[in-house]
Design a protein around this motif. Structure first.
Motif, PDB file in Angstrom:
ATOM      1  N   LYS B  95      24.367 -57.586 -13.842  1.00 15.14           N
ATOM      2  CA  LYS B  95      22.975 -57.393 -14.234  1.00 15.14           C
ATOM      3  C   LYS B  95      22.864 -56.809 -15.645  1.00 15.14           C
ATOM      4  O   LYS B  95      22.086 -57.276 -16.468  1.00 15.14           O
ATOM      5  N   THR B 116      15.644 -60.832 -16.326  1.00 14.97           N
ATOM      6  CA  THR B 116      16.965 -60.665 -15.706  1.00 14.97           C
ATOM      7  C   THR B 116      16.954 -61.261 -14.304  1.00 14.97           C
ATOM      8  O   THR B 116      17.839 -62.037 -13.938  1.00 14.97           O
ATOM      9  N   THR B 129      24.708 -58.591  -8.492  1.00 14.11           N
ATOM     10  CA  THR B 129      24.178 -57.826  -9.632  1.00 14.11           C
ATOM     11  C   THR B 129      25.056 -56.642 -10.006  1.00 14.11           C
ATOM     12  O   THR B 129      25.200 -56.328 -11.164  1.00 14.11           O
TER      13      THR B 129
END
Lengths: 283, 249
Positions: B95, B116, B129
């Protein structure tokens, strides 16, 4: 994935240590029976160390007990060892921490500002070539046995080590990350914050682990020669009064503290480099 | 159509210990808006150098490259690059990697999270993530790289043999994923490769670069969206044969 560590207690690892202690005790006891007068000076047995050397530290509580003697007592000995251990650990850790922070900070500054690099790179390279122990007499002249002198001495030695380590680490940052950062829009400051600093952390923590060992060595050397307190000072006193057993006790204490601090540093470095792939060639 | 990238009389000479090495010899090229262009050629033909110059990571010896009429003088987030080697940052989680460019540009938290999220979904990494790159496979790392650059919203995308070292199935999937995102975003893309099939499958036009010169530009007739069977049709075989004849020499 690769570094799966066994957490279970492996007693077999300690067989060697236990065996060594038993052999020591046997030899020392035979020696003691044959030479009751001198055996504790040349080769003290473990039971002598526990019964006499440890409580004997009570006589190191101040000048008076040193000259006129004091009653052997485990409690008093414990106080003496605690005080002097504290002093030594404080000296070593404060020098280590300040040295590492200054060293990596100045190293980063040198890496980013050409003017600063040109100014101090060569003086540093020369300073690095002086063995730290060679500087003790100089520090004695400047500071006498004062605390600030010992602190500056340890800090300086660690600083020189870490600065060189940091500059090398910056040179080793893979070029692909620098190119990537620029194409993602980084400016020079952001390049340092988001690429250079995280990329050099594994190498710096490696440097810190070496520095821990060095700081014990030079801290002790400083205490031998200049200080009126600390475990190094106790070591010299024991030597002067030929208390060989006490010297062993101090050596074991050093080992103990070193293991603790080393493990803390390893825990710390494993945490800050948790993103890194680790290969362990030793099973 | 508007011209997005204009290359004029581009020369690049490397000075080496063994004398000068001429890599690009007077290139001229127009790339239009929303176009996907591939550059193929034998190794050492100058294709990576050409891309580096457009990225601003390499200087020109003479000539110039213009983006929207402005001369390119250095790297910028407007020209995102996906490199052959893994360039995603190993100390950042998936992430955080995808956020990287947005973070550098000081985009607001809300927009950052939105973008994102979106690109994590597009490259199918929503469940990863918090993973570090070391915990990902080669194909997943590439998807992170693609998402990171797309999330930064550049106006031009430069891809330098991005799928070079990957196995065939991974490569095919990534090519399809790239087209997928490209069709949603429609960004001008320059794609350097030595894989002829890849070049044809992905692009509108294929540029053939040999010894620092463009010797031909081939239009690819396939309609979009493109599916796997394009790879095996007769037309594809003919194009491959034509391209191969240039590169073989």
């Amino acid at each position: 994935m690769i570094s799966i560590r066994k957490r279970s207690f492996n007693y077999k690892k300690y067989n060697g240590v236990i065996g060594l202690l038993i052999i020591w005790e046997i030899i020392a006891t035979i020696f003691e029976i044959n030479n009751p007068e001198t055996s504790h000076i040349i080769f003290p047995s473990l039971h002598y160390i526990v019964a006499h050397s440890i409580p004997g530290f009570a006589t190191f509580w101040g000048m008076q007990s040193l000259i006129f003697g004091a009653k052997y007592s485990y409690l008093e000995a414990f106080k003496v060892l605690l005080l002097h251990s504290g002093i030594t650990i404080l000296r070593v850790l404060s020098g280590l921490i300040v040295g590492v922070l200054l060293g990596s900070g100045i190293g980063l500054l040198m890496g980013s500002v050409r003017f600063i690099r040109n100014l101090i790179e060569w003086p540093l390279q020369f300073a690095r070539m002086i063995p730290p122990l060679a500087l003790i007499p100089l520090f004695l002249v400047w500071f006498g046995g004062r605390e600030i002198g010992i602190f500056i001495y340890i800090t300086f030695s660690i600083f020189v080590m870490i600065v060189v380590n940091t500059i090398q680490a910056i040179k080793n940052v893979p070029h692909k990350y620098i190119k990537y950062a620029y194409t993602m829009g980084a400016n020079k400051y952001q390049l340092y914050r988001t690429i250079i600093i995280p990329a050099i952390i594994p190498e710096i923590t490696g440097g810190i682990r070496v520095a821990v060992g060095v700081s014990w060595a030079i801290g002790l050397a400083g205490e031998y020669l200049a200080a009126q307190s600390g475990l190094g000072r106790l070591m010299i006193l024991s030597e002067q009064f030929t208390y060989t057993g006490r010297m062993f006790v101090i050596a074991v204490l050093f080992m103990f503290y070193n293991v603790i601090i080393n493990n803390l540093v390893i825990l710390f470095s494993n945490y800050v480099t948790r993103w890194q792939e680790k290969y362990s060639p030793v099973q | 159509m508007d011209i997005k990238i204009k290359v004029r009389n581009l020369y690049k000479i490397f000075k080496t210990d063994n004398g000068d090495l001429s890599v690009l010899e007077g290139l001229n090229l127009d790339v239009y808006n929303k176009e996907f262009v591939s550059i193929v050629g034998p190794s050492g033909c100058g294709k990576t150098t050409f891309l580096s110059i457009i990225a601003g990571l390499e200087t020109v010896t003479s000539g110039a490259v213009y983006l929207d009429g402005k001369e390119i003088t250095g790297p910028s987030w407007e020209r995102g690059v996906i490199f052959q080697e893994d360039s995603i940052l190993p100390w950042r989680t998936v992430k955080k990697n995808i956020q990287y460019g947005l973070e550098l540009r000081g985009v607001s938290k809300q927009i950052m999270d939105e973008r994102t999220e979106r690109f994590l979904k597009l490259v199918k990494l929503s469940n990863f993530t918090k993973f570090y790159p070391k915990e990902l496979s080669g194909g997943m790392k590439k998807r992170v790289a693609i998402a990171s650059v797309f999330a930064n919203n550049p106006s031009v995308l430069l891809m330098d043999e991005p799928f070079g070292g990957l196995d065939y199935p991974t490569k095919v999937k990534l090519q399809e994923a790239t087209l997928d995102i490209w069709e949603k975003e429609k960004k001008v893309t320059l794609f350097v490769t030595h894989d002829i099939e890849e070049a044809i499958f992905l692009s509108e036009r294929v540029i053939i670069l040999v010894k620092g010169n463009i010797i031909d530009i081939i239009d690819v007739p396939f309609k979009r969206p493109r599916k796997y069977d394009i790879r095996t049709c007769i037309e594809m075989q003919k194009l491959k044969k034509k391209l191969w004849s240039y590169i073989e020499e």
